[in-house]
Enzyme design. Structure first.
Site, mmCIF file in Angstrom:
data_model
loop_
_atom_site.group_PDB
_atom_site.id
_atom_site.type_symbol
_atom_site.label_atom_id
_atom_site.label_comp_id
_atom_site.label_asym_id
_atom_site.label_seq_id
_atom_site.Cartn_x
_atom_site.Cartn_y
_atom_site.Cartn_z
ATOM 1 N N ASP A 91 0.879 -1.276 -0.004
ATOM 2 C CA ASP A 91 0.001 0.045 -0.120
ATOM 3 C C ASP A 91 0.987 1.373 0.021
ATOM 4 O O ASP A 91 2.061 0.988 0.571
ATOM 5 C CB ASP A 91 -0.834 0.103 1.345
ATOM 6 C CG ASP A 91 -2.223 0.920 1.123
ATOM 7 O OD1 ASP A 91 -3.358 0.390 0.970
ATOM 8 O OD2 ASP A 91 -1.857 2.050 0.936
ATOM 9 N N ASP B 31 3.910 1.786 -4.200
ATOM 10 C CA ASP B 31 2.990 2.527 -5.160
ATOM 11 C C ASP B 31 2.757 1.317 -6.258
ATOM 12 O O ASP B 31 3.782 1.441 -7.143
ATOM 13 C CB ASP B 31 3.329 3.680 -5.699
ATOM 14 C CG ASP B 31 2.564 4.514 -6.944
ATOM 15 O OD1 ASP B 31 1.791 3.564 -7.268
ATOM 16 O OD2 ASP B 31 2.936 5.321 -7.316
ATOM 17 N N VAL B 32 1.799 0.605 -6.265
ATOM 18 C CA VAL B 32 1.656 -0.473 -7.267
ATOM 19 C C VAL B 32 1.302 0.114 -8.600
ATOM 20 O O VAL B 32 1.577 -0.724 -9.397
ATOM 21 C CB VAL B 32 0.398 -1.179 -6.740
ATOM 22 C CG1 VAL B 32 0.667 -2.069 -5.435
ATOM 23 C CG2 VAL B 32 -1.129 -0.517 -6.824
ATOM 24 N N ASN C 3 -5.953 -5.586 -5.364
ATOM 25 C CA ASN C 3 -7.072 -4.871 -4.951
ATOM 26 C C ASN C 3 -6.877 -3.240 -5.072
ATOM 27 O O ASN C 3 -8.305 -2.912 -4.776
ATOM 28 C CB ASN C 3 -7.552 -5.648 -3.321
ATOM 29 C CG ASN C 3 -8.642 -4.606 -2.893
ATOM 30 O OD1 ASN C 3 -9.435 -4.725 -2.793
ATOM 31 N ND2 ASN C 3 -8.052 -4.039 -2.022
ATOM 32 N N TYR D 260 -12.210 4.858 -14.752
ATOM 33 C CA TYR D 260 -12.376 3.858 -13.823
ATOM 34 C C TYR D 260 -13.200 2.678 -14.422
ATOM 35 O O TYR D 260 -12.724 1.449 -14.393
ATOM 36 C CB TYR D 260 -13.251 4.235 -12.587
ATOM 37 C CG TYR D 260 -13.556 3.252 -11.573
ATOM 38 C CD1 TYR D 260 -12.334 3.364 -10.635
ATOM 39 C CD2 TYR D 260 -14.620 2.866 -11.284
ATOM 40 C CE1 TYR D 260 -12.610 2.442 -9.185
ATOM 41 C CE2 TYR D 260 -14.758 1.929 -10.321
ATOM 42 C CZ TYR D 260 -13.813 1.637 -9.161
ATOM 43 O OH TYR D 260 -13.927 0.797 -8.074
ATOM 44 N N LYS E 283 -11.678 -1.143 -14.933
ATOM 45 C CA LYS E 283 -11.980 -2.519 -14.296
ATOM 46 C C LYS E 283 -12.562 -3.381 -15.461
ATOM 47 O O LYS E 283 -12.698 -4.487 -15.372
ATOM 48 C CB LYS E 283 -13.543 -1.840 -13.194
ATOM 49 C CG LYS E 283 -12.803 -1.100 -12.160
ATOM 50 C CD LYS E 283 -12.048 -1.719 -11.309
ATOM 51 C CE LYS E 283 -11.943 -1.257 -9.979
ATOM 52 N NZ LYS E 283 -10.985 -1.859 -9.123
ATOM 53 N N THR F 104 -16.633 1.524 2.471
ATOM 54 C CA THR F 104 -15.177 1.919 2.765
ATOM 55 C C THR F 104 -15.001 3.213 2.686
ATOM 56 O O THR F 104 -15.993 4.059 2.320
ATOM 57 C CB THR F 104 -14.447 1.076 1.750
ATOM 58 O OG1 THR F 104 -14.646 1.668 0.417
ATOM 59 C CG2 THR F 104 -14.655 -0.337 1.589
HETATM 60 N N1 LIG Z 1 -16.046 0.364 -2.217
HETATM 61 C C1 LIG Z 1 -16.740 0.035 -3.090
HETATM 62 O O1 LIG Z 1 -17.948 0.396 -3.025
HETATM 63 C C2 LIG Z 1 -16.049 -0.595 -4.213
HETATM 64 C C3 LIG Z 1 -16.982 -1.028 -5.149
HETATM 65 C C4 LIG Z 1 -16.365 -1.604 -6.278
HETATM 66 C C5 LIG Z 1 -15.281 -1.908 -6.428
HETATM 67 N N2 LIG Z 1 -14.372 -1.309 -5.319
HETATM 68 C C6 LIG Z 1 -12.848 -1.647 -5.327
HETATM 69 O O2 LIG Z 1 -12.291 -2.072 -4.319
HETATM 70 C C7 LIG Z 1 -10.970 -2.041 -4.075
HETATM 71 C C8 LIG Z 1 -10.637 -1.713 -2.730
HETATM 72 O O3 LIG Z 1 -11.403 -0.361 -2.637
HETATM 73 P P1 LIG Z 1 -11.873 0.017 -1.082
HETATM 74 O O4 LIG Z 1 -13.208 0.325 -1.469
HETATM 75 O O5 LIG Z 1 -11.325 -0.778 0.002
HETATM 76 O O6 LIG Z 1 -11.360 1.851 -1.192
HETATM 77 P P2 LIG Z 1 -10.283 2.362 0.110
HETATM 78 O O7 LIG Z 1 -10.083 3.708 -0.357
HETATM 79 O O8 LIG Z 1 -10.614 1.897 1.414
HETATM 80 O O9 LIG Z 1 -8.917 1.282 -0.121
HETATM 81 C C9 LIG Z 1 -7.963 1.491 -1.280
HETATM 82 C C10 LIG Z 1 -6.587 1.255 -0.827
HETATM 83 O O10 LIG Z 1 -5.859 1.325 -1.781
HETATM 84 C C11 LIG Z 1 -4.466 2.008 -1.643
HETATM 85 N N3 LIG Z 1 -3.926 2.599 -2.782
HETATM 86 C C12 LIG Z 1 -4.363 3.689 -3.402
HETATM 87 N N4 LIG Z 1 -3.313 4.002 -4.618
HETATM 88 C C13 LIG Z 1 -2.465 3.037 -4.463
HETATM 89 C C14 LIG Z 1 -1.268 2.769 -5.057
HETATM 90 N N5 LIG Z 1 -0.877 3.571 -6.305
HETATM 91 N N6 LIG Z 1 -0.503 2.018 -4.584
HETATM 92 C C15 LIG Z 1 -0.785 1.171 -3.428
HETATM 93 N N7 LIG Z 1 -1.797 1.041 -2.785
HETATM 94 C C16 LIG Z 1 -2.797 2.206 -2.951
HETATM 95 C C17 LIG Z 1 -5.017 3.182 -0.524
HETATM 96 O O11 LIG Z 1 -3.857 3.617 0.057
HETATM 97 C C18 LIG Z 1 -6.098 2.364 0.176
HETATM 98 O O12 LIG Z 1 -5.423 1.868 1.296
HETATM 99 C C19 LIG Z 1 -10.619 -1.061 -5.369
HETATM 100 O O13 LIG Z 1 -9.944 -1.672 -6.501
HETATM 101 C C20 LIG Z 1 -12.122 -0.459 -5.731
HETATM 102 O O14 LIG Z 1 -11.923 0.079 -7.015
HETATM 103 C C21 LIG Z 1 -14.847 -0.783 -4.233
#
Ligand SMILES: NC(=O)c1ccc[n+]([C@@H]2O[C@H](COP(=O)([O-])OP(=O)(O)OC[C@H]3O[C@@H](n4cnc5c(N)ncnc54)[C@H](O)[C@@H]3O)[C@@H](O)[C@H]2O)c1
Length: 252
Positions: free
Chosen positions: A40, A51-52, A78, A142, A146, A177
């Site tokens: 992360d 930074d992924v 993720n 986005y 995806k 989240t």
């Molecule tokens: N929350 C939703 O409703 C939802 C719906 C569909 C898909 N998603 C997907 O689920 C996944 C997780 O999202 P979440 O809701 O837990 O969000 P979140 O914001 O709680 O967590 C995302 C994490 O990714 C990290 N991150 C961001 N950029 C980064 C980078 N360049 N390198 C490394 N880490 C990085 C952030 O620091 C954070 O800890 C994401 O891919 C998101 O697109 C979420």
């Protein structure tokens, strides 16, 4: 009897592990018996700063995991971000940032990880989204990223399945989240997100992580290249309309 089995000496990497679904995934993979390392931007206990979207950083982090733990079996790709706006309002920088984290990063993970996995086999689980199968308004990059991630999932299946390396895409529905709290704080838009589901509520991060663990378990080895809906029925039908019809018409 535990019909789902558990991990045995398996080493898992979870990206975006400091928050939300990734944090829940770290916890549940560990509970299921795996050794887990997070990647992360925000480091922490068992989370490497990475930074992924940077290919060299992904290479270095996975090498560090294998140096530390001797193997790599599972990658939960993720991490994700969204920068809302219609196409004409998004800058080159916005475009690169969202593609970098949601799309490119997962290609870099596959490219780096397969070399470490080859002798043992392995599994990738990707958190895609309803935006991987349809378009959310004001999220063109986005949505693109995806959708592309589902293409990567299928490519891993086709190219590496015979080597025991497989991939599964999770179509994550609206989940409580930080991402949702930031983009859709309380109000009409937040409610419409809830109303888009057939279940009538947001998912918990654990409900998403549980399916990631299930998909990665050795007993799920025949899941390969598939797209698993974990969206509360959001993509199943016209749920907002169904909700209104239920309130406007007498129950049958
Ligand atoms: N929350 C939703 O409703 C939802 C719906 C569909 C898909 N998603 C997907 O689920 C996944 C997780 O999202 P979440 O809701 O837990 O969000 P979140 O914001 O709680 O967590 C995302 C994490 O990714 C990290 N991150 C961001 N950029 C980064 C980078 N360049 N390198 C490394 N880490 C990085 C952030 O620091 C954070 O800890 C994401 O891919 C998101 O697109 C979420």
């Amino acid at each position: 009897m535990n019909i789902f089995g558990s991990f045995d000496q398996h080493v898992a990497v979870v990206t975006g592990a400091a928050s939300g679904i990734g944090a829940a995934s770290m916890t549940l993979f560990r509970q299921a018996g795996a050794t887990v390392v997070g990647l992360d931007l925000r480091p922490g206990p068992d989370i490497i700063a990475c930074d992924v979207s940077d290919p060299a950083a992904v290479d270095a982090a996975l090498t560090e995991v294998v140096d530390r733990h001797g193997r790599l079996d599972i990658v939960h790709g993720n991490a994700g971000i969204n920068i809302p706006g219609r196409a004409h309002s998004l800058s080159d920088q916005d475009y690169r940032k969202v593609m970098g984290v949601c799309c490119d990063a997962n290609f870099y993970l596959v490219r780096s990880a397969v070399g470490h996995m080859r002798s043992n086999g392995g599994v990738f689980v990707f958190t895609t989204s309803m935006c991987g199968v349809g378009a959310t308004p004001r999220s063109p990059v986005y949505n693109m990223a995806k959708h592309a991630l589902i293409g990567l999932t299928r490519s891993v299946a086709v190219d590496y399945g015979y080597q025991g390396i497989r991939a599964v895409a999770l179509v994550t529905g609206p989940t409580h989240t930080a991402m949702v709290d930031d983009l859709w704080p309380e109000g009409v838009l937040r409610q419409s997100l809830v109303d888009s589901t057939a279940t009538g509520r947001l998912s918990t991060p654990e409900e998403q992580a549980r399916v990631a663990v299930f998909a990665a378990l050795p007993g799920s080895a025949y899941m390969n290249g598939g797209v698993v809906m974990v969206d509360g029925g959001a993509t199943a039908g016209w749920n907002e309309m169904a909700g209104r019809m239920l309130t406007l018409t007498a129950p049958a």
